[in-house]
Design a protein around this motif. Structure first.
Motif, PDB file in Angstrom:
ATOM      1  N   ALA A   1       0.822  -1.196   0.000  1.00 51.41           N
ATOM      2  CA  ALA A   1       0.000   0.000   0.000  1.00 51.41           C
ATOM      3  C   ALA A   1       0.864   1.257   0.000  1.00 51.41           C
ATOM      4  N   GLY A   2       0.503   2.195  -0.887  1.00 48.59           N
ATOM      5  CA  GLY A   2       1.158   3.486  -0.884  1.00 48.59           C
ATOM      6  C   GLY A   2       2.500   3.536  -1.589  1.00 48.59           C
ATOM      7  N   LYS A   3       2.993   2.422  -2.099  1.00 50.03           N
ATOM      8  CA  LYS A   3       4.263   2.490  -2.825  1.00 50.03           C
ATOM      9  C   LYS A   3       4.033   3.030  -4.223  1.00 50.03           C
ATOM     10  N   PRO A   4       4.919   3.873  -4.701  1.00 54.12           N
ATOM     11  CA  PRO A   4       4.795   4.325  -6.087  1.00 54.12           C
ATOM     12  C   PRO A   4       5.098   3.178  -7.042  1.00 54.12           C
ATOM     13  N   ALA A   5       4.539   3.258  -8.255  1.00 58.29           N
ATOM     14  CA  ALA A   5       4.617   2.135  -9.181  1.00 58.29           C
ATOM     15  C   ALA A   5       6.046   1.690  -9.522  1.00 58.29           C
ATOM     16  N   PRO A   6       6.981   2.615  -9.752  1.00 60.56           N
ATOM     17  CA  PRO A   6       8.338   2.137 -10.066  1.00 60.56           C
ATOM     18  C   PRO A   6       8.927   1.319  -8.922  1.00 60.56           C
ATOM     19  N   ARG A   7       8.563   1.698  -7.709  1.00 62.48           N
ATOM     20  CA  ARG A   7       9.017   0.951  -6.541  1.00 62.48           C
ATOM     21  C   ARG A   7       8.373  -0.433  -6.495  1.00 62.48           C
ATOM     22  N   LEU A   8       7.070  -0.466  -6.787  1.00 60.79           N
ATOM     23  CA  LEU A   8       6.361  -1.747  -6.842  1.00 60.79           C
ATOM     24  C   LEU A   8       7.022  -2.659  -7.852  1.00 60.79           C
ATOM     25  N   PHE A   9       7.353  -2.080  -8.994  1.00 58.51           N
ATOM     26  CA  PHE A   9       7.960  -2.892 -10.036  1.00 58.51           C
ATOM     27  C   PHE A   9       9.307  -3.427  -9.568  1.00 58.51           C
ATOM     28  N   ALA A  10      10.119  -2.546  -8.998  1.00 57.93           N
ATOM     29  CA  ALA A  10      11.438  -2.958  -8.533  1.00 57.93           C
ATOM     30  C   ALA A  10      11.317  -4.061  -7.474  1.00 57.93           C
ATOM     31  N   ASP A  11      10.339  -3.941  -6.601  1.00 58.56           N
ATOM     32  CA  ASP A  11      10.207  -4.904  -5.517  1.00 58.56           C
ATOM     33  C   ASP A  11       9.645  -6.240  -5.974  1.00 58.56           C
ATOM     34  N   SER A  12       8.588  -6.199  -6.814  1.00 62.46           N
ATOM     35  CA  SER A  12       7.905  -7.463  -7.065  1.00 62.46           C
ATOM     36  C   SER A  12       8.068  -7.989  -8.478  1.00 62.46           C
ATOM     37  N   CYS A  13       8.569  -7.233  -9.393  1.00 58.08           N
ATOM     38  CA  CYS A  13       8.590  -7.701 -10.773  1.00 58.08           C
ATOM     39  C   CYS A  13       9.994  -7.805 -11.343  1.00 58.08           C
ATOM     40  N   ALA A  14      10.904  -6.974 -10.856  1.00 60.25           N
ATOM     41  CA  ALA A  14      12.213  -6.870 -11.499  1.00 60.25           C
ATOM     42  C   ALA A  14      13.031  -8.151 -11.387  1.00 60.25           C
ATOM     43  N   SER A  15      12.686  -9.007 -10.424  1.00 66.25           N
ATOM     44  CA  SER A  15      13.440 -10.255 -10.327  1.00 66.25           C
ATOM     45  C   SER A  15      13.273 -11.098 -11.581  1.00 66.25           C
ATOM     46  N   CYS A  16      12.137 -10.983 -12.241  1.00 63.69           N
ATOM     47  CA  CYS A  16      11.927 -11.750 -13.469  1.00 63.69           C
ATOM     48  C   CYS A  16      11.960 -10.866 -14.714  1.00 63.69           C
ATOM     49  N   HIS A  17      11.397  -9.668 -14.619  1.00 63.57           N
ATOM     50  CA  HIS A  17      11.385  -8.777 -15.773  1.00 63.57           C
ATOM     51  C   HIS A  17      12.453  -7.723 -15.557  1.00 63.57           C
ATOM     52  N   ARG A  18      13.484  -7.755 -16.339  1.00 64.76           N
ATOM     53  CA  ARG A  18      14.602  -6.828 -16.153  1.00 64.76           C
ATOM     54  C   ARG A  18      14.162  -5.382 -16.221  1.00 64.76           C
ATOM     55  N   SER A  19      13.236  -5.094 -17.128  1.00 73.22           N
ATOM     56  CA  SER A  19      12.835  -3.714 -17.333  1.00 73.22           C
ATOM     57  C   SER A  19      11.328  -3.641 -17.532  1.00 73.22           C
ATOM     58  N   PRO A  20      10.696  -2.554 -17.062  1.00 77.12           N
ATOM     59  CA  PRO A  20       9.259  -2.400 -17.275  1.00 77.12           C
ATOM     60  C   PRO A  20       8.932  -2.081 -18.731  1.00 77.12           C
ATOM     61  N   ARG A  21       9.931  -1.655 -19.477  1.00 76.73           N
ATOM     62  CA  ARG A  21       9.700  -1.291 -20.869  1.00 76.73           C
ATOM     63  C   ARG A  21       9.306  -2.502 -21.702  1.00 76.73           C
ATOM     64  N   GLY A  22       8.351  -2.287 -22.581  1.00 74.78           N
ATOM     65  CA  GLY A  22       8.001  -3.338 -23.506  1.00 74.78           C
ATOM     66  C   GLY A  22       7.095  -4.419 -22.925  1.00 74.78           C
ATOM     67  N   LEU A  23       6.695  -4.274 -21.681  1.00 72.84           N
ATOM     68  CA  LEU A  23       5.784  -5.276 -21.123  1.00 72.84           C
ATOM     69  C   LEU A  23       4.346  -4.999 -21.513  1.00 72.84           C
ATOM     70  N   ALA A  24       3.993  -3.739 -21.605  1.00 76.84           N
ATOM     71  CA  ALA A  24       2.612  -3.394 -21.924  1.00 76.84           C
ATOM     72  C   ALA A  24       2.277  -3.796 -23.361  1.00 76.84           C
ATOM     73  N   LYS A  25       3.247  -3.738 -24.239  1.00 78.84           N
ATOM     74  CA  LYS A  25       3.060  -4.147 -25.629  1.00 78.84           C
ATOM     75  C   LYS A  25       1.823  -3.534 -26.266  1.00 78.84           C
ATOM     76  N   GLY A  26       1.579  -2.281 -25.977  1.00 79.85           N
ATOM     77  CA  GLY A  26       0.467  -1.592 -26.620  1.00 79.85           C
ATOM     78  C   GLY A  26      -0.912  -2.055 -26.196  1.00 79.85           C
TER      79      GLY A  26
END
Ligand code: HEC
Length: 111
Positions: A24-49
Motif C-alpha cells: 500500500a502506498g508504494k509508487p509504481a516504479p518501486r512496486l515494479f522494482a520490488d515485485s517484478c524486477a526479479s523476473c522482468h529486467r525492465s518495465p519497458r516493452g511489457l505493456a506491448k500496446g
C-alpha cells in the motif's frame, strides 16, 4: 461482497495493523522494482500496446495483491511502453502491407 469487504476493513481497523497490505502506498516504479524486477529486467516493452484495462486485469489476476497496485502498475507499464516522445515502432506487418507491390491477378482457369 462489499459488505464483507467493509466488515474486513472494520476488523482490520480494530485489530490494528496486523493485516496490513505491504504494497500500500508504494509508487509504481518501486512496486515494479520490488515485485517484478526479479523476473522482468525492465518495465519497458511489457505493456506491448495493450489497453490499460487489459493490463490491469492481467496484473490483478496474475500478480498483485491489491487492485490499487494493479492499477498503479498498469498505468506505469503503459507510460514506459513506448520510447519517450516517440511514435510506436512500425511493425513488420504494417510496413509490408503498405509497401508491398500489388500482386498479379490469379490466372483464370477453365477458359
Ligand atoms: C516469477 C517470475 C515473475 C515475476 C516475479 C513477475 N513476472 Fe511477469 N511474467 C513472467 C513470465 C514467465 C511471463 C510470461 C512471459 C511471456 O509470455 O513472454 C510474464 C508475463 C508478464 C506480462 C505479459 C507480457 C507479455 O509479453 O505478454 C506482463 C505485463 C507482466 N508479466 C508484468 C509483470 C508485473 C507488473 C510484475 C510485478 C507485479 C511481474 N510481471 C512479475 C514472470 C514473472
Amino acid at each position: 461482497m462489499r459488505l464483507a469487504a467493509a466488515a474486513a476493513l472494520v476488523l482490520m481497523a480494530i485489530n490494528g495493523a496486523s493485516a496490513e497490505n505491504l504494497d500500500a502506498g508504494k509508487p509504481a516504479p518501486r512496486l515494479f522494482a520490488d515485485s517484478c524486477a526479479s523476473c522482468h529486467r525492465s518495465p519497458r516493452g511489457l505493456a506491448k500496446g495493450r489497453f490499460r484495462l487489459t493490463l490491469y486485469l492481467f496484473l490483478q489476476q496474475h500478480y498483485t495483491s491489491s487492485s490499487d497496485s494493479a492499477s498503479a502498475l498498469s498505468t506505469y507499464l503503459q507510460s514506459v511502453d513506448t520510447p519517450a516522445g516517440g511514435r510506436p515502432a512500425r511493425t513488420a506487418r504494417s510496413i509490408s502491407r503498405a509497401e508491398r507491390p500489388p500482386r498479379p491477378p490469379l490466372p483464370v482457369r477453365g477458359r
